[in-house]
Design an enzyme around this catalytic site. Structure first.
Site, PDB file in Angstrom:
ATOM      1  N   SER A 797       0.801  -1.228   0.000  1.00 41.88           N
ATOM      2  CA  SER A 797       0.000   0.000   0.000  1.00 41.88           C
ATOM      3  C   SER A 797       0.833   1.278   0.000  1.00 41.88           C
ATOM      4  CB  SER A 797      -0.975   0.002   1.176  1.00 41.88           C
ATOM      5  OG  SER A 797      -0.254   0.172   2.363  1.00 41.88           O
ATOM      6  N   LYS A 840      -6.936   3.655   8.630  1.00 45.36           N
ATOM      7  CA  LYS A 840      -5.992   4.630   8.075  1.00 45.36           C
ATOM      8  C   LYS A 840      -6.590   6.035   8.083  1.00 45.36           C
ATOM      9  CE  LYS A 840      -3.512   1.351   5.170  1.00 45.36           C
ATOM     10  NZ  LYS A 840      -3.342   0.806   3.828  1.00 45.36           N
TER      11      LYS A 840
END
Ligand code: ADP
Length: 901
Positions: A797, A840
């Site tokens: 990511s 996140k």
């Protein structure tokens, strides 16, 4: 015996009943009969020197020996029958204490057949002693004789009362013997004989007195002499010794002696074996006797027998806990074993500990099952926890099912989320709602199956597994058991704890859960299991299959503020023995604490900081209390003195009592209430800094970190939830190498390669300044670093963040400080979705970041993010890398005319 000597042709005969004197043998004889007394007196006593010889001839009766008599012997028997010897007293030994007479007394006549042996041994007198019997004054003798040589009887004669015989010497002369010993066959036989004789001496060595002398004799003496001496010295049967007497021929003598000694040797060995066995048995029974004696002594002393009493108590305890029949049988067996042992014996302690465990386990004890009150349960959940409405709803559903079907075999609830979000406290609320006891098993780091299932008792220091240990601790068989951090168990060579956990959670198997230490099944089917985990990805699939995962995302700052005001502060104050009358923590200060001192998904650190404030307040309160005491303490004597004057001790004085009571009241427990009149301690910014130190996070971090080109803000996921991660890139003179640092896994290293390739391929398109001078990497190395190097990082990511950092580096433009990003990138620049979006975004929000760039395909995950957060943030969705770059830089992407979003 050593030398050859002259044997007279006629010799006085002393009969030896059922015994045989051999050459080299020594015998003591009690002479009591008239015939033998006469023989001694006439042949020995009256002679001046004791060098006289007499013949000793064996005689035996038919009861003793079945040995057929030779025709010659029969003839002698015929001779003998006329001599009227009777049985007489028997000799007991040829070597030991003097036996009684060899000669039957004359006059006691019998018709019993007596056989004289045709051969005898001439014997020399070694000692002679006269005795006077009282009161008859009869004279008797003891004579010690040594056998010298064999003779054959030609004829028996009667000489007064005793016999004489005409004899011929049978043994060869010394010279003949020496000659015969040279014969090879004789030599072999002699060697054989000496070998078995040697064996016999070694076997008898511990008991034999003159071992050395006997051994020396074996070395030096000639074999024929030794053969006689050995057979004479060791006990043998009458027949054996008779056969030895008959063995005139040297070969025959050696053979016979070897045979006799070998048999003797075998008998001795068997006897030794038997005696060893008997000794062993004896010592065992002796131990038992000793043990009983010790008990008796202890009884007598009155200090008996703590251990025995304890065992009795243990047994009755075991009887009372209602273990199943098969377990009780097993326990009794173990108890019997324990009873036989001494406390000092190895194994006693472990056997006892085991039985104590059996006695302490709640085989039948359960928390009282009460009707589940759903309304009360909901109230309790609400009062214990702020927010979490979805989670609470699911828990109520779970309780409702249990209420309708108490033995429902639903899946195990598993709370998944970062630390400090209330997983444990929710589980304990479930226990409260069910009215059951609560026990937490921490499984973090458990890698050994034996940790769950116990070690077998054969191991030293073995213990039950955590499950049984937990059940013992909680004391009921139906607790709510929290399997904490179930995702942190890991398999290694010591087995897979997950497989043991599967058995625990499987309703088919957990009725008879088998702990290796316990070794008898225990029913854990009544236990309500709840699990917690930080992430589901690392959980073994079969285990996950048994669970119903309930995710608890981290809290927003607003939620944290509410939790702090409603739950944490009251709890913390109570824990420190103070109330809000002593300290006031205003909302803005809690907000500041959240902003400046915490960066976590849960509220654990926040709770810790609030506890620090409460501690500081407690110190102040305690100090004030002390000074208050001093003030009141000083006051009391003054007051007393005033009121009582000289009579200070006069408590009975009516006037003083009132004052005293009041003074004691202030002096004692009432201080806290007296304090209430004082102003509570107000927490302000200054106090925050004094107690918690300078602010850890000031919200300006991102701006400062991205102030130079080459730094981008990424969002990553760790076990403690989402985190903001800065990616730094720099270029320097070099050969076009790429360096990566910061504890990176393989996937992240590959992402860096892809990012660099993508940027190099589009250098011109992106109008990167350095590209004009040729290749991007010409004469330079690139170094990419992921700070917080101690934390291992991996995953795809970071792809978009890496590209952004490189473009920023080569384009010499700073990335926006208010923008964070996450997304995997393909080589062709497509942005792929990633996991942990909610965590996140929460992490970005915590760090004060307002804009987040996400892969377009993560749009669906936005539903999970609390609306309050989304309202304060700008979420930018990107399909391609160019979209990301466009959003990441101030004023858009210079090389792209318009945004595609
Ligand atoms: P976890 O098990 O998830 O690591 P805990 O259950 O130990 O976290 O929670 C840590 C502390 O935070 C506990 O004191 C708990 O009561 C408190 N807490 C967490 N979430 C909430 C909430 N929603 N409401 C009230 N208190 C909470």
């Amino acid at each position: 015996m050593a030398e050859h000597f002259e044997l007279p042709s006629t010799i006085a005969i002393l009969p030896s009943r059922n015994k045989v004197l051999l050459p080299g043998g020594v015998v003591g004889v009690r002479c009591t009969s008239a015939a033998s007394v006469q023989l001694v007196e006439q042949e020995l006593w009256q002679k001046e020197d004791l060098k006289g010889l007499i013949g000793v001839v064996p005689m035996h009766d038919s009861q003793v020996s079945d040995r057929p008599l030779s025709p010659r012997a029969s003839m002698l028997q015929f001779l003998q029958e006329g001599k009227n010897f009777d049985r007489g007293e028997r000799e007991s030994s040829m070597v030991a204490p003097p036996p009684s007479d060899l000669q039957p007394p004359v006059g006691r006549q019998t018709n019993e057949t007596i056989h004289w042996h045709p051969r005898g041994v001439a014997a020399r007198v070694l000692a002679l002693q006269q005795h006077m019997e009282k009161p008859t004054s009869r004279v008797t003798y003891t004579v010690v004789l040594e056998g010298r040589c064999r003779f054959g009887v030609q004829e028996f004669n009667v000489h007064d009362l005793y016999n004489t015989a005409r004899v011929t010497q049978l043994d060869s002369t010394k010279a003949e013997m020496e000659q015969a010993e040279k014969d090879p066959e004789v030599q072999v036989l002699a060697r054989q004989f000496k070998s078995v004789a040697g064996d016999l001496i070694s076997l008898l060595e511990p008991k034999l007195k003159a071992v050395e002398r006997t051994k020396a004799l074996l070395e030096t003496a000639s074999a024929h002499k030794l053969a006689d001496i050995f057979v004479a010295s060791f006990e043998g049967s009458f027949d054996q010794r008779l056969a030895m007497l008959d063995a005139v021929d040297l070969r025959q003598r050696l053979l016979k002696a070897t045979e006799i000694i070998t048999r003797h040797l075998q008998t001795l060995r068997v006897a030794e074996k038997i005696s060893m066995k008997v000794e062993g048995n004896l010592s065992k029974s002796q131990k038992d006797v000793l043990r009983q004696q010790i008990r008796a002594i202890k009884d007598e002393l009155g200090d008996n027998d703590d251990d025995e009493d304890d065992i009795v108590a243990l047994e009755s305890k075991m009887q009372s806990v209602g273990m199943p029949a098969n377990v009780w049988k097993h326990a009794q067996r173990e108890l019997r074993r324990l009873r036989k042992m001494q406390p000092q014996q190895p194994g006693y302690g472990s056997s006892r500990t085991y039985l104590e465990l059996l006695a302490e386990l709640p085989w039948q004890i359960s928390s009282e099952e009460r009707e589940i009150d759903l309304v009360a349960a909901k109230d309790r959940l609400d009062s214990d926890h702020y927010g979490l409405s979805k989670v609470k709803k699911r828990i109520i559903e779970y309780l409702a099912v249990r209420k309708l079907k108490p033995d429902a075999r639903g899946p195990v609830l598993c709370f998944v989320g970062p630390p400090g979000v209330g997983k444990t406290s929710l589980a304990s609320s479930i226990a409260g709602a069910l009215g059951r006891r609560f026990i937490r098993l921490s499984l973090g780091g458990v890698k050994d199956e034996a940790d769950i299932r116990g070690h077998r008792r054969t191991y030293i220091g073995s213990m039950p597994g955590r499950l049984i240990e937990g059940i013992k601790r909680v004391g009921v068989n139906n607790p709510v058991m929290l399997l904490d951090e179930i995702d942190k168990t890991g398999a290694d060579v010591r087995g897979d704890p997950a497989s043991a956990l599967l058995e625990v959670l499987d309703p088919e198997q957990n009725k008879t859960f088998n702990d290796h230490y316990l070794n008898v099944p225990f029913d854990v089917s009544k236990v309500v299991f709840v699990a917690t985990a930080n992430r589901v990805q690392t959980m073994p699939a079969p285990l996950l299959d048994r669970m119903e995962v309930i995710e608890l995302p981290g809290y927003t700052p607003e939620e944290k503020l509410h939790i702090a005001m409603r739950h944490l502060i009251p709890r913390v104050l109570e824990q420190h023995g103070i109330t809000n009358k002593h300290i006031k923590i205003p909302e803005p200060m809690v907000e500041l604490t959240i902003q400046r001192y915490t960066r976590e998904a849960g509220v654990r650190n926040l709770e810790r900081h609030l506890a620090a404030l409460a501690r500081a307040a407690a110190v102040k309160v305690a100090e004030r209390e002390q000074s208050m005491r001093r003030v009141t303490g000083d006051m009391i004597p003054e007051v007393s003195l005033m009121d009582h004057g000289e009579g200070r001790g006069g408590l009975g004085d009516g006037g003083g009592v009132e004052m005293e009571v009041e003074a004691v009241g202030i002096h004692g427990r009432e201080v806290a209430s007296a304090m209430t009149d004082l102003e509570p301690l107000l927490v302000d910014e200054a106090m925050l800094e004094v107690v918690l130190g300078p602010p850890r996070f000031d919200g300006k971090e991102a701006a400062e970190r991205v102030a130079t080109p080459g730094v981008a803000v990424g969002l990553v996921w760790t076990v403690v939830g989402g985190e903001v991660q800065f990616v730094e890139a720099t270029a320097m003179l070099g050969k076009g190498d790429i360096h990566l640092t910061g504890q990176l896994g393989d996937v992240i290293k590959e992402s860096a390669q892809i990012a660099l390739t993508w940027v190099r391929a589009r250098a011109a398109e992106l109008k990167l300044a350095v590209a004009e001078a040729g290749s991007l990497l010409k004469d330079r190395d690139i170094h990419i670093h992921f700070p917080a190097g101690a934390v291992p990082k991996d995953g795809p990511s970071a792809g978009v963040t890496l590209v952004t950092a490189l473009v920023s580096l080569f384009g010499k433009r700073c990335v926006r400080a208010d923008t964070a990003m996450t997304g995997e990138m393909t080589l062709r620049g497509l942005v792929l979705p990633v996991g942990g979006v909610k965590d996140k975004i929460l992490a970005a929000h915590r760090c004060g970041i307002q804009r987040v760039i996400l892969p377009e395909r993560n749009r669906k995950d936005l539903q999970e993010v609390p609306a309050a957060i989304l309202a304060n943030m700008e979420i930018l969705l990107a399909k391609r890398m160019e979209d990301v770059l466009h959003q990441a830089f101030e004023g858009g992407c210079p090389w792209k005319p318009a945004s595609r979003l």
